[in-house]
Enzyme design. Structure first.
Site, PDB file in Angstrom:
ATOM      1  N   CYS A 178       1.426  44.446  42.003  1.00  0.00           N
ATOM      2  CA  CYS A 178       0.911  43.719  43.171  1.00  0.00           C
ATOM      3  C   CYS A 178      -0.116  44.520  43.966  1.00  0.00           C
ATOM      4  CB  CYS A 178       2.056  43.305  44.083  1.00  0.00           C
ATOM      5  SG  CYS A 178       3.278  42.296  43.252  1.00  0.00           S
TER       6      CYS A 178
ATOM      7  N   HIS B  63      -0.658  41.835  51.069  1.00  0.00           N
ATOM      8  CA  HIS B  63      -0.137  41.208  49.851  1.00  0.00           C
ATOM      9  C   HIS B  63       0.899  40.156  50.251  1.00  0.00           C
ATOM     10  CE1 HIS B  63       1.825  40.443  46.170  1.00  0.00           C
ATOM     11  NE2 HIS B  63       2.870  41.193  46.421  1.00  0.00           N
TER      12      HIS B  63
ATOM     13  N   ASN C  63       4.073  34.324  45.781  1.00  0.00           N
ATOM     14  CA  ASN C  63       3.584  35.681  45.493  1.00  0.00           C
ATOM     15  C   ASN C  63       2.858  35.642  44.144  1.00  0.00           C
ATOM     16  OD1 ASN C  63       3.308  38.340  44.672  1.00  0.00           O
ATOM     17  ND2 ASN C  63       5.328  38.978  45.375  1.00  0.00           N
TER      18      ASN C  63
HETATM   19  O1  UT7 Z   1       5.589  41.678  45.069  1.00  0.00           O
HETATM   20  C1  UT7 Z   1       6.803  42.038  44.475  1.00  0.00           C
HETATM   21  C2  UT7 Z   1       7.686  42.733  45.426  1.00  0.00           C
HETATM   22  N1  UT7 Z   1       8.869  41.989  45.751  1.00  0.00           N
HETATM   23  C3  UT7 Z   1       9.107  41.451  46.971  1.00  0.00           C
HETATM   24  O2  UT7 Z   1       8.286  41.455  47.828  1.00  0.00           O
HETATM   25  C4  UT7 Z   1      10.459  40.915  47.248  1.00  0.00           C
HETATM   26  C5  UT7 Z   1      10.976  41.391  48.565  1.00  0.00           C
HETATM   27  N2  UT7 Z   1      12.294  40.818  48.853  1.00  0.00           N
HETATM   28  C6  UT7 Z   1      12.449  39.562  49.297  1.00  0.00           C
HETATM   29  O3  UT7 Z   1      11.517  38.820  49.494  1.00  0.00           O
HETATM   30  C7  UT7 Z   1      13.869  39.129  49.641  1.00  0.00           C
HETATM   31  O4  UT7 Z   1      14.724  40.230  49.489  1.00  0.00           O
HETATM   32  C8  UT7 Z   1      14.382  37.955  48.775  1.00  0.00           C
HETATM   33  C9  UT7 Z   1      13.668  36.660  49.172  1.00  0.00           C
HETATM   34  C10 UT7 Z   1      14.198  38.245  47.303  1.00  0.00           C
HETATM   35  C11 UT7 Z   1      15.883  37.732  49.051  1.00  0.00           C
HETATM   36  O5  UT7 Z   1      16.092  37.520  50.432  1.00  0.00           O
HETATM   37  P1  UT7 Z   1      17.196  38.364  51.207  1.00  0.00           P
HETATM   38  O6  UT7 Z   1      17.219  37.847  52.573  1.00  0.00           O
HETATM   39  O7  UT7 Z   1      16.869  39.822  51.013  1.00  0.00           O
HETATM   40  O8  UT7 Z   1      18.514  37.960  50.472  1.00  0.00           O
HETATM   41  P2  UT7 Z   1      19.580  38.904  49.724  1.00  0.00           P
HETATM   42  O9  UT7 Z   1      19.052  39.416  48.447  1.00  0.00           O
HETATM   43  O10 UT7 Z   1      20.151  39.883  50.700  1.00  0.00           O
HETATM   44  O11 UT7 Z   1      20.713  37.844  49.412  1.00  0.00           O
HETATM   45  C12 UT7 Z   1      21.403  37.141  50.456  1.00  0.00           C
HETATM   46  C13 UT7 Z   1      22.180  35.995  49.812  1.00  0.00           C
HETATM   47  C14 UT7 Z   1      22.933  36.400  48.558  1.00  0.00           C
HETATM   48  O12 UT7 Z   1      24.152  35.679  48.529  1.00  0.00           O
HETATM   49  P3  UT7 Z   1      25.530  36.388  48.956  1.00  0.00           P
HETATM   50  O13 UT7 Z   1      25.692  37.540  48.011  1.00  0.00           O
HETATM   51  O14 UT7 Z   1      25.335  36.809  50.382  1.00  0.00           O
HETATM   52  O15 UT7 Z   1      26.529  35.299  48.763  1.00  0.00           O
HETATM   53  C15 UT7 Z   1      22.067  35.881  47.450  1.00  0.00           C
HETATM   54  O16 UT7 Z   1      22.787  35.585  46.271  1.00  0.00           O
HETATM   55  O17 UT7 Z   1      21.257  34.971  49.411  1.00  0.00           O
HETATM   56  C16 UT7 Z   1      21.517  34.622  48.049  1.00  0.00           C
HETATM   57  N3  UT7 Z   1      20.298  34.137  47.451  1.00  0.00           N
HETATM   58  C17 UT7 Z   1      19.933  32.852  47.476  1.00  0.00           C
HETATM   59  N4  UT7 Z   1      20.507  31.769  48.006  1.00  0.00           N
HETATM   60  C18 UT7 Z   1      19.876  30.609  47.858  1.00  0.00           C
HETATM   61  C19 UT7 Z   1      19.346  34.860  46.797  1.00  0.00           C
HETATM   62  N5  UT7 Z   1      18.365  34.051  46.379  1.00  0.00           N
HETATM   63  C20 UT7 Z   1      18.707  32.795  46.782  1.00  0.00           C
HETATM   64  C21 UT7 Z   1      18.103  31.550  46.663  1.00  0.00           C
HETATM   65  N6  UT7 Z   1      18.694  30.471  47.206  1.00  0.00           N
HETATM   66  N7  UT7 Z   1      16.915  31.378  46.024  1.00  0.00           N
END
Ligand code: UT7
Length: 340
Positions: A127, A267, A297
């Site tokens: 990225c 980005h 993204n």
């Molecule tokens: O350019 C590449 C670089 N990458 C990035 O920029 C990614 C950066 N990270 C992010 O954008 C965020 O971390 C995500 C959008 C990927 C995830 O959001 P988050 O607020 O960090 O969520 P999390 O990983 O802490 O997960 C919280 C909960 C989890 O459930 P439990 O374990 O609390 O029950 C996940 O399983 O949200 C759940 N979850 C979802 N729920 C509904 C993760 N993805 C989803 C989803 N829909 N799509």
């Protein structure tokens, strides 16, 4: 944060630098909405909007590859500049989704454009690839080695998505952006670039299979190791820190303050990351460029797509100071400050 390398320092009057002459972009027509994803994995439109800011993204039709989108974006930029493709000296393509391992996507774009004089190569910085490419293009122009450069960021991220993994497949989209660069001696152009890497964090965002460590095999496919894996939450925290640090680094190197920046183009990874960085920098929302609500993204394509959109919308004016910052797999992070 490591020292990194300062590739272009500001302040030498009359010095040659590279200036962006024209921009172009390409987006596949097919729209994948959050509601469509909610039918594929356990997610919802509400969760995706709230946690990422994405409403929809573009996805290529079967058979369309990164060189196809990259060629279209390059043609749009060439048409705007009125440049003949045979006048290009160098083509740099930033992509983590090349058409194929060999040859480079840059060579395929060179063939499509009939840019017969140019040498062409790909650059791998995920990225951050567009800003890495901008630094390389700037150095070639400033050294006097090249006069006309095409830089493309192009991705078909849908090709490396695990469509059963809700934590990644909702985030990414396909697209391409291109810029043309030429020498400038009037003080405008690329004022500075700063590049950084930390390979200790290689496994935050990765595609482990399909290379020399884990060659393609039935076992690899079964384990879905040819698809992207991401530690989203850890990446999020590192991203906010790195983006802020490299943005401040660009401002300090140019003896500028945040108030001197007309547009901030980060980005497009997650709107919560963008808002957190803007807030830490003290930058109001009207100077922040966001288009990830519509495209998600798009990795190396995200900054040139957002830049092209800002240019076409009249948000970029002669003399505008544009601060760009990116982070991505590697880990890599980078910034560039451009005076239009
Ligand atoms: O350019 C590449 C670089 N990458 C990035 O920029 C990614 C950066 N990270 C992010 O954008 C965020 O971390 C995500 C959008 C990927 C995830 O959001 P988050 O607020 O960090 O969520 P999390 O990983 O802490 O997960 C919280 C909960 C989890 O459930 P439990 O374990 O609390 O029950 C996940 O399983 O949200 C759940 N979850 C979802 N729920 C509904 C993760 N993805 C989803 C989803 N829909 N799509």
């Amino acid at each position: 944060m490591g020292e990194g390398s300062v590739l272009a320092e500001p302040g030498w009057a009359g010095a040659m630098r590279a200036r962006i002459v024209a921009t172009g972009s390409a987006l596949p027509p097919k729209v994948l909405r959050n509601a469509d994803l909610a039918r594929m994995v356990s997610t919802s439109d509400e969760w995706i909007r709230e946690r990422t800011g994405i409403q929809e993204r573009r996805i290529v039709a079967d058979g369309i590859a990164s060189s196809d989108l990259g060629t279209e974006a390059a043609q749009a930029a060439l048409a705007r500049a009125g440049w003949d493709p045979t006048s290009l000296d160098m083509i740099v393509v930033a992509t983590c989704t090349p058409d194929m391992p060999l040859p480079s996507t840059a060579c395929l774009i060179q063939r499509n454009l009939k840019a017969t004089r140019a040498f062409a190569f790909d650059l791998a910085a995920a990225c951050s690839g567009f800003l890495y490419g901008l630094a390389v293009a700037d150095l070639y122009v400033r050294s006097g080695s090249c006069r006309r450069v095409l830089l493309v960021g192009t991705e078909v991220m849908s090709a490396i998505m695990d469509w059963t993994d809700r934590s990644t497949c909702i985030l990414f989209g396909d697209g391409a952006g291109a810029v043309l660069l030429e020498p400038s001696t009037d003080g405008n152009g690329i004022l500075s670039t700063h590049l950084h890497s930390d390979g200790n964090l290689w496994d935050l965002v990765c595609v482990e299979g399909g290379g020399s460590r884990m060659p393609a095999s039935a076992k690899m496919l079964e384990g879905r190791q040819h698809l992207m894996k991401m530690k989203g939450n850890e990446t999020f925290k590192v991203a906010v820190k790195m983006l802020e640090a490299t943005a401040r680094e660009a401002l300090a190197a140019n003896h500028l303050d945040v108030k001197d920046v007309d547009l901030f183009i980060p980005h497009q990874a997650n709107v919560r990351i963008l808002n957190a960085v803007a807030e830490r920098l003290g930058l109001e929302p009207d100077r922040l460029v966001v288009n990830m609500d519509r495209y998600g993204n798009t990795s190396a394509a995200s900054i040139p797509l957002a830049l092209d959109e800002a240019v076409q919308a009249g948000r970029v004016k002669p003399g505008s100071r544009i601060l760009m910052a990116a982070f991505g797999s590697g880990l890599t992070w980078a910034s560039a400050l451009v005076k239009w």
